[in-house]
Motif scaffolding. Structure first.
Motif, short mmCIF file in Angstrom:
data_model
loop_
_atom_site.label_atom_id
_atom_site.label_comp_id
_atom_site.label_asym_id
_atom_site.label_seq_id
_atom_site.Cartn_x
_atom_site.Cartn_y
_atom_site.Cartn_z
N THR A 138 0.85 -1.18 0.00
CA THR A 138 0.00 0.00 0.00
C THR A 138 0.89 1.23 0.00
O THR A 138 1.78 1.36 0.85
CB THR A 138 -0.97 0.03 1.20
OG1 THR A 138 -1.76 1.23 1.15
CG2 THR A 138 -0.26 -0.03 2.52
N ASP A 139 0.72 2.07 -0.99
CA ASP A 139 1.49 3.31 -1.12
C ASP A 139 3.00 3.07 -1.07
O ASP A 139 3.74 3.81 -0.41
CB ASP A 139 1.08 4.29 -0.01
CG ASP A 139 -0.38 4.66 -0.10
OD1 ASP A 139 -0.74 5.41 -1.03
OD2 ASP A 139 -1.17 4.18 0.73
N LEU A 179 -8.07 -3.82 5.58
CA LEU A 179 -7.37 -3.16 4.48
C LEU A 179 -6.82 -4.20 3.51
O LEU A 179 -6.93 -4.04 2.28
CB LEU A 179 -6.24 -2.30 5.04
CG LEU A 179 -5.47 -1.42 4.05
CD1 LEU A 179 -6.40 -0.38 3.43
CD2 LEU A 179 -4.30 -0.72 4.74
N GLN A 183 -8.42 -5.06 -0.28
CA GLN A 183 -7.54 -4.92 -1.45
C GLN A 183 -7.40 -6.24 -2.21
O GLN A 183 -7.44 -6.27 -3.43
CB GLN A 183 -6.17 -4.43 -0.99
CG GLN A 183 -5.16 -4.27 -2.12
CD GLN A 183 -3.84 -3.70 -1.62
OE1 GLN A 183 -3.81 -2.68 -0.95
NE2 GLN A 183 -2.74 -4.37 -1.94
N ARG A 220 -4.18 3.31 7.43
CA ARG A 220 -3.38 3.60 6.25
C ARG A 220 -2.54 4.86 6.48
O ARG A 220 -1.36 4.92 6.11
CB ARG A 220 -4.29 3.80 5.04
CG ARG A 220 -3.52 4.05 3.75
CD ARG A 220 -4.46 4.33 2.60
NE ARG A 220 -3.72 4.76 1.41
CZ ARG A 220 -4.30 5.27 0.34
NH1 ARG A 220 -5.61 5.42 0.30
NH2 ARG A 220 -3.57 5.64 -0.70
#
Length: 259
Positions: A138-139, A179, A183, A220
């Motif tokens: 993530t990111d 999360l 995803q 997040r």
């Protein structure tokens, strides 16, 4: 760059402990690092009796759910996991530890079988994860996560997590699972049922937890805000200000603060 709740929580307790546990202990077999790194590696992998109890319980909980009762398969898994965990102990000590642990395992299993939620959650067939470490991005951050059990009943995805000691569910940990599954499976949050199994003094309580989008965004944001702390070469990893934590730290005798 790797991130997990266990990592950041250890860092928040004591950045130096984090350095010993996650960074320096990796160099145990690097000849240039020497004796200290080897000792950190050995200390990292030391397990107390309580560590063994929690590890074995976490391994057998999914088996109990899939079997729906205390079966031969569950007993075999219990014996296997306990044997594996005790290999690091001297052979002469193992029988005494087993004699202390097995009644505790029995109390946990008995308490679990009595839970009303257990009776209708058991027998999952469509298993998506069973005692697995998963990794997702993530990111630009690689996030590590341990999933106890995840399965589907009709159109609902059920995710079970186990925690020890605390009565309140670890909402942050559940949000991290949400999360990942959001995803990985591309489902909205209404498709998930989150179950928190809390073990306190060998008594089991199961609660259903609801996670909304704001909590996912919070976790997040935490990943983004803390990612640079964990592997930053410019970070000097300071000692904790709460020295009371030092008494329970497994690295205390190796810590530079106490040289």
């Amino acid at each position: 760059m790797r991130w997990s709740l266990a990592r950041i929580r250890m860092y928040e307790r004591c950045p130096r402990q984090y350095k010993y546990h996650y960074l320096e202990s990796l160099y145990a077999f690097d000849k240039d690092r020497g004796f200290f790194a080897r000792r950190l590696y050995d200390r990292r992998h030391q397990k107390s009796v309580e560590d063994i109890f929690r590890s074995v319980v976490n391994k057998i909980i999914p088996v109990a759910f899939m079997e729906g009762a205390r079966t031969t398969a569950l007993n075999k898994q219990l014996r296997r996991e306990c044997t594996i965990q005790l290999l690091a102990y001297p052979e002469a000590d193992r029988e005494k530890i087993e004699d202390d642990l097995y009644p505790r395992f029995s109390r946990v299993i008995e308490s679990l079988l009595k839970c009303d939620e257990f009776k209708w959650l058991t027998g999952p067939k469509d298993i998506h994860a069973n005692n697995e470490f998963v990794n997702f991005e993530t990111d630009g951050v690689q996030v590590d996560l341990f999933v106890t059990l995840a399965w589907r009943i009709k159109q609902k995805f059920n995710i079970l997590r186990v925690q020890h000691g605390e009565q309140q569910a670890d909402v942050e940990a559940i949000a991290l699972e949400a999360l990942y599954f959001n995803q990985a499976w591309g489902q909205d949050l209404d498709s998930f049922e989150f179950w928190n199994l809390s073990i306190h003094e060998e008594a089991v309580v199961i609660s259903k937890e609801k996670i909304d989008l704001s909590v996912l965004l919070d976790v997040r944001d935490k990943i983004l805000e803390t990612r640079s702390l964990l592997n930053n070469e410019r970070n000097d990893f300071p000692f904790t200000k709460d020295m009371a934590l030092c008494q329970s730290c497994k690295y205390m005798s190796l810590c530079e603060r106490y040289e």
